[in-house]
Design a protein around this motif. Structure first.
Motif, PDB file in Angstrom:
ATOM      1  N   GLU A 116      27.568 -50.251  16.833  1.00  7.22           N
ATOM      2  CA  GLU A 116      28.147 -51.453  16.220  1.00  7.22           C
ATOM      3  C   GLU A 116      28.464 -51.221  14.749  1.00  7.22           C
ATOM      4  OE1 GLU A 116      27.207 -55.261  17.041  1.00  7.22           O
ATOM      5  OE2 GLU A 116      26.557 -54.954  19.111  1.00  7.22           O
ATOM      6  N   PHE A 117      27.576 -50.501  14.097  1.00  9.02           N
ATOM      7  CA  PHE A 117      27.791 -50.208  12.680  1.00  9.02           C
ATOM      8  C   PHE A 117      29.098 -49.420  12.486  1.00  9.02           C
ATOM      9  CE2 PHE A 117      27.258 -46.913   9.397  1.00  9.02           C
ATOM     10  CZ  PHE A 117      27.274 -47.735   8.273  1.00  9.02           C
ATOM     11  N   PHE A 118      29.307 -48.407  13.342  1.00  2.00           N
ATOM     12  CA  PHE A 118      30.515 -47.590  13.193  1.00  2.00           C
ATOM     13  C   PHE A 118      31.771 -48.370  13.599  1.00  2.00           C
ATOM     14  CE2 PHE A 118      27.501 -43.826  13.719  1.00  2.00           C
ATOM     15  CZ  PHE A 118      27.499 -43.546  12.359  1.00  2.00           C
ATOM     16  N   VAL A 119      31.635 -49.248  14.604  1.00  2.00           N
ATOM     17  CA  VAL A 119      32.806 -50.058  14.982  1.00  2.00           C
ATOM     18  C   VAL A 119      33.223 -50.926  13.787  1.00  2.00           C
ATOM     19  CG1 VAL A 119      33.592 -51.999  16.406  1.00  2.00           C
ATOM     20  CG2 VAL A 119      32.402 -50.096  17.474  1.00  2.00           C
ATOM     21  N   ARG A 120      32.221 -51.549  13.152  1.00  2.00           N
ATOM     22  CA  ARG A 120      32.535 -52.394  11.976  1.00  2.00           C
ATOM     23  C   ARG A 120      33.156 -51.548  10.879  1.00  2.00           C
ATOM     24  NH1 ARG A 120      27.468 -55.126  12.100  1.00  2.00           N
ATOM     25  NH2 ARG A 120      26.798 -53.967  10.273  1.00  2.00           N
ATOM     26  N   LYS A 121      32.513 -50.390  10.626  1.00  2.00           N
ATOM     27  CA  LYS A 121      32.969 -49.524   9.529  1.00  2.00           C
ATOM     28  C   LYS A 121      34.431 -49.104   9.742  1.00  2.00           C
ATOM     29  CE  LYS A 121      32.059 -44.985   7.521  1.00  2.00           C
ATOM     30  NZ  LYS A 121      31.146 -43.889   7.345  1.00  2.00           N
ATOM     31  N   TYR A 122      34.724 -48.595  10.956  1.00  4.02           N
ATOM     32  CA  TYR A 122      36.074 -48.058  11.151  1.00  4.02           C
ATOM     33  C   TYR A 122      37.105 -49.149  11.380  1.00  4.02           C
ATOM     34  CZ  TYR A 122      34.103 -43.560  10.574  1.00  4.02           C
ATOM     35  OH  TYR A 122      33.474 -42.492   9.999  1.00  4.02           O
ATOM     36  N   SER A 123      36.690 -50.302  11.920  1.00  5.23           N
ATOM     37  CA  SER A 123      37.712 -51.341  12.062  1.00  5.23           C
ATOM     38  C   SER A 123      38.080 -51.868  10.678  1.00  5.23           C
ATOM     39  CB  SER A 123      37.295 -52.441  13.036  1.00  5.23           C
ATOM     40  OG  SER A 123      36.022 -52.891  12.748  1.00  5.23           O
ATOM     41  N   GLU A 124      37.102 -51.915   9.765  1.00  3.97           N
ATOM     42  CA  GLU A 124      37.456 -52.320   8.394  1.00  3.97           C
ATOM     43  C   GLU A 124      38.329 -51.267   7.738  1.00  3.97           C
ATOM     44  OE1 GLU A 124      34.137 -53.352   5.874  1.00  3.97           O
ATOM     45  OE2 GLU A 124      33.541 -54.933   7.273  1.00  3.97           O
TER      46      GLU A 124
END
Ligand SMILES: Nc1ncnc2c1ncn2[C@@H]1O[C@H](COP(=O)(O)OP(=O)(O)OP(=O)(O)O)[C@@H](O)[C@H]1O
Ligand SMILES: [Mg+2]
Length: 482
Positions: A347-355
């Motif tokens: 979830e952390f990486f999804v947030r990071k890369y979607s931003e």
């Protein structure tokens, strides 16, 4: 930096320089003098010079031409030139080309020249430090995401240690130890497979320590010759070896007061291990080609993919150095042994890369999380991060990242857990009915956990109605763990 290791060369054929020379000598510099350009060239072939002061009208050669040559051959030498008022046109062009640090006017003022030399040497030193720090800055990434750790859905708590994200018990215990270790000055040995976060840990340790206002400098020791590694860490004087065209401060001195991270420490030769041991024992730094021993107060963090204990047993790594390096030992488990970290990291990486990609991704599907949790991740967190970056890149605004976005290797992993060997079937003496019920309970619990207690989704997967599932939850007293 006014020590006898700093060499100044005055090129002038007049007696009026004697007072300047004695002031510079009193300031602690080693001052050499020559009368002609020819003599100067001979001296700089033998001695490493830090700063040259040159008259512009030498008897046989123009001073500016000489400094032009020095600029080409030894750009690291600081050039000061004494200028007379009448300057011929070609001299002016040459003095422009020589990129003189500063011109000095007559009459000579010894104190002022002393101050000028000091300032110029300090500026050169700052330039060197700046280059080293810029290299460090290249790595730093101050994403605001780290400031506000967010608890995830269904009560799964996401923790942070600086930029490390985790949820598993093993990582919590490790980070608690690391937080304590960070505040001491002991060396720390960080071990773990590739991609487990050793470098991230090292940064966290430095930034949690009292040295966090001083530099954190990195050296990868993998595949480096002894000479190169020696010069990178301990520095060298110009001419110390073929290709050493300028002085080098070395990371140990550049990081004075801070931290040096030695990556791939398992790769250093036996003879380099001796130098390192000496440094760890007394903080002594002797640059290659110099007779002067200096000191530096640096905290060492070291990392390795290959457990050092194994190398010690094989006689490839000195035991005394191993014990010195592991003031504290941090062994990061592979991701497959701390599967509880997978959802929070994902979830952390999804947030990071979607931003980062400015894509409005809604989240990550349970199906993908299941496959992740059944996959072995040989590349550990780095592999998970790369996978998610790729998935986010393939997704559209308003999408969840789903199995459609997975790379082939992970897409072929089964999304369900093999429960035949679970504790449900492990108790002896139970009747068939008890065993079947126990397995049913386990399957329900597993489906609910994977769907994060979304009962409609879990019921759909199990082929039950929502009410049917709710009845079974009640019958088996299945509770949502917080
Ligand atoms: N717990 C974590 N939280 C967030 N990101 C992580 C975590 N662990 C690793 N990463 C990320 O995974 C990637 C690999 O981490 P890192 O470079 O620290 O691994 P490493 O152990 O030094 O690998 P190698 O042995 O290959 O050098 C980095 O992009 C890092 O930011
Ligand atoms: Mg690394």
């Amino acid at each position: 930096m006014s020590d006898q290791n700093t060499v100044l060369l005055v090129i002038a054929d007049k007696t009026e320089w004697s007072r300047v020379i004695s002031v510079l000598g009193d300031a602690g510099y080693r001052v050499l003098t020559t009368r002609s350009a020819k003599e100067a060239r001979a001296r700089t072939r033998d001695v490493l010079v830090d700063l040259i002061i040159c008259e512009d009208n030498l008897s046989n050669e123009n001073g500016a031409c000489l400094l032009c040559d020095y600029r080409m051959a030894h750009p690291e030498i600081i050039r000061l030139m004494v200028k007379t008022d009448k300057v011929a046109k070609d001299c002016k062009t040459n003095s422009d080309r020589a990129a003189v640090y500063q011109f000095i006017r007559k009459p000579l003022d010894p104190q002022q020249i002393g101050l000028l030399a000091k300032r110029a040497l300090e500026a050169r030193e700052l330039g060197r430090r700046h280059r080293l720090l810029s290299r460090e800055l290249k790595f730093s990434d101050d994403s605001p995401m780290f400031e506000q750790p967010q608890p995830l859905r269904n009560g799964v708590q996401c923790h942070n240690f600086e930029k490390l994200v985790y949820s598993s018990e093993s990582m919590s215990a490790l980070c608690n130890l690391a937080k304590q270790a960070a505040t001491t000055d002991l060396p720390i040995l960080i071990q773990g497979e590739t991609g487990t976060g050793k470098e991230l840990f090292a940064r966290a340790l430095h930034f949690k320590s009292e040295r966090n206002q001083s530099p954190l400098l990195f050296q990868n020791c993998g595949g480096m010759s002894d000479e190169l590694l020696q010069s990178e860490l301990f520095g060298h004087k110009r001419g110390a070896f073929t290709g050493a065209s300028g002085d080098r401060l070395g990371l140990f001195r550049a990081a004075d007061g801070g931290t040096v991270f030695l990556d791939e420490i398992s790769d250093v030769s036996k003879s380099f291990q001796v130098s390192l041991l000496r440094f760890l024992q007394d903080g002594e730094v002797k640059p290659l080609g110099s007779d002067i021993v200096q000191h530096s107060d640096v905290r060492i963090l070291a990392a390795t993919n290959v457990p050092l204990e194994k190398l010690v047993a094989q006689g490839k790594f000195r035991q005394d150095l191993y014990f010195r390096l592991k003031g504290f030992e941090i062994n990061i488990p592979p991701l497959r042994d701390r599967r509880d970290d997978i959802p929070v990291l994902a979830e952390f990486f999804v947030r990071k890369y979607s931003e980062e990609m400015r894509r409005r991704v809604l989240g990550i599907s349970n199906d993908v999380l299941e496959r992740f949790s059944n996959y072995s991740f040989p590349g550990n967190v780095r592999e998970l991060e790369n996978e998610i970056r790729r998935m986010v890149a393939l997704s559209q605004d308003g999408d969840y990242v789903t199995h459609r976005h997975l790379s082939p290797d992970i897409a072929k992993v089964s999304p369900t857990r093999n429960l035949v060997s679970t504790k449900a079937l492990q108790f002896d003496g139970a009747t068939l009915k008890e065993k079947v019920e126990s397995l049913e309970k386990e399957l329900l619990r597993d489906a609910l956990a994977r769907h994060r207690w979304n009962q409609s989704e879990a019921a759909r997967e199990l082929g039950l109605s929502r009410v049917g599932l709710a009845n079974k939850i009640k019958r088996y007293h299945i509770e949502q763990l917080s």
